[in-house]
Design a protein around this motif. Structure first.
Motif, PDB file in Angstrom:
ATOM      1  N   LEU A  16     -28.112  30.590  30.984  1.00  8.88           N
ATOM      2  CA  LEU A  16     -29.343  31.293  31.320  1.00  8.88           C
ATOM      3  C   LEU A  16     -30.518  30.321  31.416  1.00  8.88           C
ATOM      4  N   ARG A  17     -30.653  29.458  30.422  1.00 16.19           N
ATOM      5  CA  ARG A  17     -31.763  28.504  30.415  1.00 16.19           C
ATOM      6  C   ARG A  17     -31.610  27.469  31.528  1.00 16.19           C
ATOM      7  N   PHE A  18     -30.386  27.080  31.830  1.00 17.39           N
ATOM      8  CA  PHE A  18     -30.145  26.117  32.896  1.00 17.39           C
ATOM      9  C   PHE A  18     -30.557  26.700  34.245  1.00 17.39           C
ATOM     10  N   ARG A  19     -30.278  27.975  34.435  1.00 22.50           N
ATOM     11  CA  ARG A  19     -30.663  28.608  35.695  1.00 22.50           C
ATOM     12  C   ARG A  19     -32.176  28.730  35.816  1.00 22.50           C
ATOM     13  N   GLN A  20     -32.835  28.983  34.694  1.00 23.50           N
ATOM     14  CA  GLN A  20     -34.297  29.109  34.712  1.00 23.50           C
ATOM     15  C   GLN A  20     -34.983  27.757  34.899  1.00 23.50           C
ATOM     16  N   GLU A  21     -34.531  26.741  34.182  1.00 30.91           N
ATOM     17  CA  GLU A  21     -35.131  25.413  34.236  1.00 30.91           C
ATOM     18  C   GLU A  21     -34.129  24.378  33.728  1.00 30.91           C
ATOM     19  N   ARG A  22     -33.594  23.580  34.636  1.00 27.87           N
ATOM     20  CA  ARG A  22     -32.564  22.616  34.235  1.00 27.87           C
ATOM     21  C   ARG A  22     -33.159  21.363  33.599  1.00 27.87           C
ATOM     22  N   ARG A  23     -34.469  21.172  33.723  1.00 25.16           N
ATOM     23  CA  ARG A  23     -35.112  19.956  33.211  1.00 25.16           C
ATOM     24  C   ARG A  23     -35.560  20.140  31.753  1.00 25.16           C
ATOM     25  N   ARG A  24     -34.602  20.482  30.901  1.00 24.13           N
ATOM     26  CA  ARG A  24     -34.844  20.609  29.459  1.00 24.13           C
ATOM     27  C   ARG A  24     -33.744  19.852  28.723  1.00 24.13           C
ATOM     28  N   PHE A  25     -34.123  18.993  27.785  1.00 22.07           N
ATOM     29  CA  PHE A  25     -33.099  18.293  27.015  1.00 22.07           C
ATOM     30  C   PHE A  25     -32.345  19.254  26.100  1.00 22.07           C
ATOM     31  N   SER A  26     -33.009  20.317  25.668  1.00 22.86           N
ATOM     32  CA  SER A  26     -32.345  21.300  24.800  1.00 22.86           C
ATOM     33  C   SER A  26     -31.146  21.934  25.494  1.00 22.86           C
ATOM     34  N   ASN A  27     -31.128  21.945  26.829  1.00 21.30           N
ATOM     35  CA  ASN A  27     -29.960  22.450  27.557  1.00 21.30           C
ATOM     36  C   ASN A  27     -28.716  21.644  27.188  1.00 21.30           C
ATOM     37  N   GLY A  28     -28.875  20.325  27.123  1.00 21.29           N
ATOM     38  CA  GLY A  28     -27.745  19.473  26.776  1.00 21.29           C
ATOM     39  C   GLY A  28     -27.260  19.711  25.360  1.00 21.29           C
ATOM     40  N   VAL A  29     -28.194  19.958  24.431  1.00 18.64           N
ATOM     41  CA  VAL A  29     -27.823  20.247  23.045  1.00 18.64           C
ATOM     42  C   VAL A  29     -27.044  21.557  22.966  1.00 18.64           C
ATOM     43  N   LEU A  30     -27.535  22.583  23.648  1.00  8.73           N
ATOM     44  CA  LEU A  30     -26.842  23.874  23.649  1.00  8.73           C
ATOM     45  C   LEU A  30     -25.457  23.756  24.265  1.00  8.73           C
ATOM     46  N   LEU A  31     -25.354  23.024  25.358  1.00 11.30           N
ATOM     47  CA  LEU A  31     -24.065  22.864  26.038  1.00 11.30           C
ATOM     48  C   LEU A  31     -23.056  22.172  25.132  1.00 11.30           C
ATOM     49  N   LEU A  32     -23.468  21.080  24.494  1.00  5.19           N
ATOM     50  CA  LEU A  32     -22.538  20.341  23.644  1.00  5.19           C
ATOM     51  C   LEU A  32     -22.161  21.148  22.401  1.00  5.19           C
ATOM     52  N   LEU A  33     -23.130  21.821  21.780  1.00  5.34           N
ATOM     53  CA  LEU A  33     -22.823  22.664  20.621  1.00  5.34           C
ATOM     54  C   LEU A  33     -21.862  23.787  21.004  1.00  5.34           C
ATOM     55  N   VAL A 303     -33.516   5.845  23.447  1.00  5.39           N
ATOM     56  CA  VAL A 303     -34.628   5.644  22.509  1.00  5.39           C
ATOM     57  C   VAL A 303     -35.869   6.376  23.010  1.00  5.39           C
ATOM     58  N   GLY A 304     -36.070   6.361  24.331  1.00  5.48           N
ATOM     59  CA  GLY A 304     -37.198   7.092  24.906  1.00  5.48           C
ATOM     60  C   GLY A 304     -37.095   8.588  24.655  1.00  5.48           C
ATOM     61  N   ILE A 305     -35.895   9.125  24.780  1.00  3.45           N
ATOM     62  CA  ILE A 305     -35.672  10.550  24.502  1.00  3.45           C
ATOM     63  C   ILE A 305     -35.978  10.861  23.038  1.00  3.45           C
ATOM     64  N   LEU A 306     -35.511  10.005  22.128  1.00  7.57           N
ATOM     65  CA  LEU A 306     -35.780  10.211  20.704  1.00  7.57           C
ATOM     66  C   LEU A 306     -37.278  10.191  20.432  1.00  7.57           C
ATOM     67  N   ALA A 307     -37.989   9.257  21.058  1.00  8.06           N
ATOM     68  CA  ALA A 307     -39.429   9.130  20.832  1.00  8.06           C
ATOM     69  C   ALA A 307     -40.184  10.334  21.371  1.00  8.06           C
ATOM     70  N   GLU A 308     -39.733  10.881  22.485  1.00  6.71           N
ATOM     71  CA  GLU A 308     -40.425  12.022  23.080  1.00  6.71           C
ATOM     72  C   GLU A 308     -40.197  13.315  22.301  1.00  6.71           C
ATOM     73  N   HIS A 309     -39.196  13.328  21.435  1.00  4.66           N
ATOM     74  CA  HIS A 309     -38.945  14.491  20.561  1.00  4.66           C
ATOM     75  C   HIS A 309     -38.985  14.030  19.106  1.00  4.66           C
ATOM     76  N   LYS A 310     -39.934  13.165  18.788  1.00  4.12           N
ATOM     77  CA  LYS A 310     -39.951  12.511  17.479  1.00  4.12           C
ATOM     78  C   LYS A 310     -40.141  13.476  16.319  1.00  4.12           C
ATOM     79  N   ALA A 311     -40.893  14.547  16.502  1.00  2.00           N
ATOM     80  CA  ALA A 311     -41.122  15.484  15.398  1.00  2.00           C
ATOM     81  C   ALA A 311     -39.821  16.168  14.986  1.00  2.00           C
ATOM     82  N   VAL A 312     -39.086  16.692  15.953  1.00  2.00           N
ATOM     83  CA  VAL A 312     -37.818  17.368  15.664  1.00  2.00           C
ATOM     84  C   VAL A 312     -36.826  16.389  15.051  1.00  2.00           C
TER      85      VAL A 312
END
Length: 334
Positions: A16-33, A303-312
């Protein structure tokens, strides 16, 4: 069955989220989980005595193993880089990082053998953090591939080619690969309809004789693109500036969607994520990169991905460090 249901739900939310907006890193987390949960449930259903603990195995055993694989690849890459580019500190960074990734595992083995309880607990916390970082790495790599597979190139109104540095005033192989990919898309689209506008994006570095956009445009003209079909964005020095300044040029032409960003294959997902963050309605595609260059390049993107989501990431790592320490304290109190 519960684990399988969780996996199916996660995969459904991903779809559902991929169809709405594929440019989310959380999509990859949901897919792998989702894949891990569903896979563990299916494996467990076919193995006597197996159950949800398989998920724990995947999380705590597979992820650290993937970090070990990464360490090996980085060390190998350091050797290859030194042979091809010379023995310099910059070329030995990936080798050094690979060695550094192995140190916690070696110390954990020593702590277990020597029965250093406190030290062992702390090292277990390090391994848990490594497992988490390994999971994020796999999610990044896996989703990068998925994203690249589904991105269309046949309906672009504009193609933005991102710069990557010059050799004086010459286009080096890495940048030529991006330009060649853009040329291929431009020629295909032109054969089936109006040719898309090409934007070369890149400013002038301190060691460059001309702006990257100027050299890139000259390369495209040499390969058959009419000069009037090229816009030059010559102010940017970073990917974010590539996107922001290109967006300004396109807006002046009334182009706000159906934009394609061309970069190197290792940089595709992060470029797409950045485009979303700056409000640019564009998708990204990648150009081939020399294999020996990929490990270091992918590591920088990660490393760039980690830095862009540093709080989480900081919260997750803190929890993983706190968990074994709390268990150890609770165990001693009992």
């Amino acid at each position: 069955m519960i684990l399988l249901a969780i996996g199916v739900v996660l995969l459904g939310v991903f779809a559902l989220r991929f169809r709405q907006e594929r440019r989310r890193f959380s999509n990859g987390v949901l897919l792998l989980l989702g894949i891990l949960c569903a896979g563990a449930a299916l494996i467990g259903s076919g193995a006597e005595g197996a159950g949800p603990e398989l998920l724990v195995f995947f999380a705590l055993a597979l992820s650290p193993l993937l970090v070990l694989v990464l360490a090996g690849l980085l060390m190998l890459n350091g050797v290859v880089m030194s042979r091809r580019e010379g023995v310099r500190l910059a070329n030995l960074l990936s080798f050094g990082l690979g060695v550094a990734l192995l140190i916690p595992y070696a110390l954990l083995v020593v702590a277990v053998i020597a029965e250093w309880t406190v030290f062992g607990v702390l090292l277990l916390a390090v391994v848990l953090v490594a497992a988490y970082l390994g999971f994020v790495l796999v999610a990044f790599l896996f989703y990068s591939v998925v994203y690249s597979w589904v991105t269309r190139t046949d309906d672009a109104v504009a193609i933005v080619v991102h710069g990557s540095g010059l050799l004086g005033d010459r286009v080096p192989p890495l940048l030529a690969s991006r330009l060649d990919r853009a040329l291929g898309i431009w020629r295909t689209d032109r054969a089936h309809g109006p040719s898309p506008l090409l934007i070369t994006s890149g400013g002038k570095g301190s060691d460059e004789k001309v702006a990257e956009s100027t050299a890139m445009a000259a390369y495209l003209v040499e390969h058959g693109v009419p000069d009037e079909e090229i816009l030059r964005e010559d102010r940017s020095t970073t990917t974010r500036e590539n996107l922001l300044f290109s967006r300004e040029l396109l807006a002046r032409r009334g182009i706000e969607s159906r934009i394609l960003l061309v970069t190197s294959n290792f940089h595709v997902l992060r470029t797409a994520l950045l485009a979303r963050s700056v409000g640019l309605d564009a998708q990204a595609v990648g150009a081939p990169t020399a294999r020996y260059y990929l490990p270091s390049a992918i590591l920088r993107e990660y490393v760039g991905i980690l830095a862009e989501h540093k709080a989480v990431n900081a919260v997750m790592c803190a929890l993983l460090v706190a968990a074994p320490v709390a268990l150890a304290i609770f165990g001693e109190a009992k």
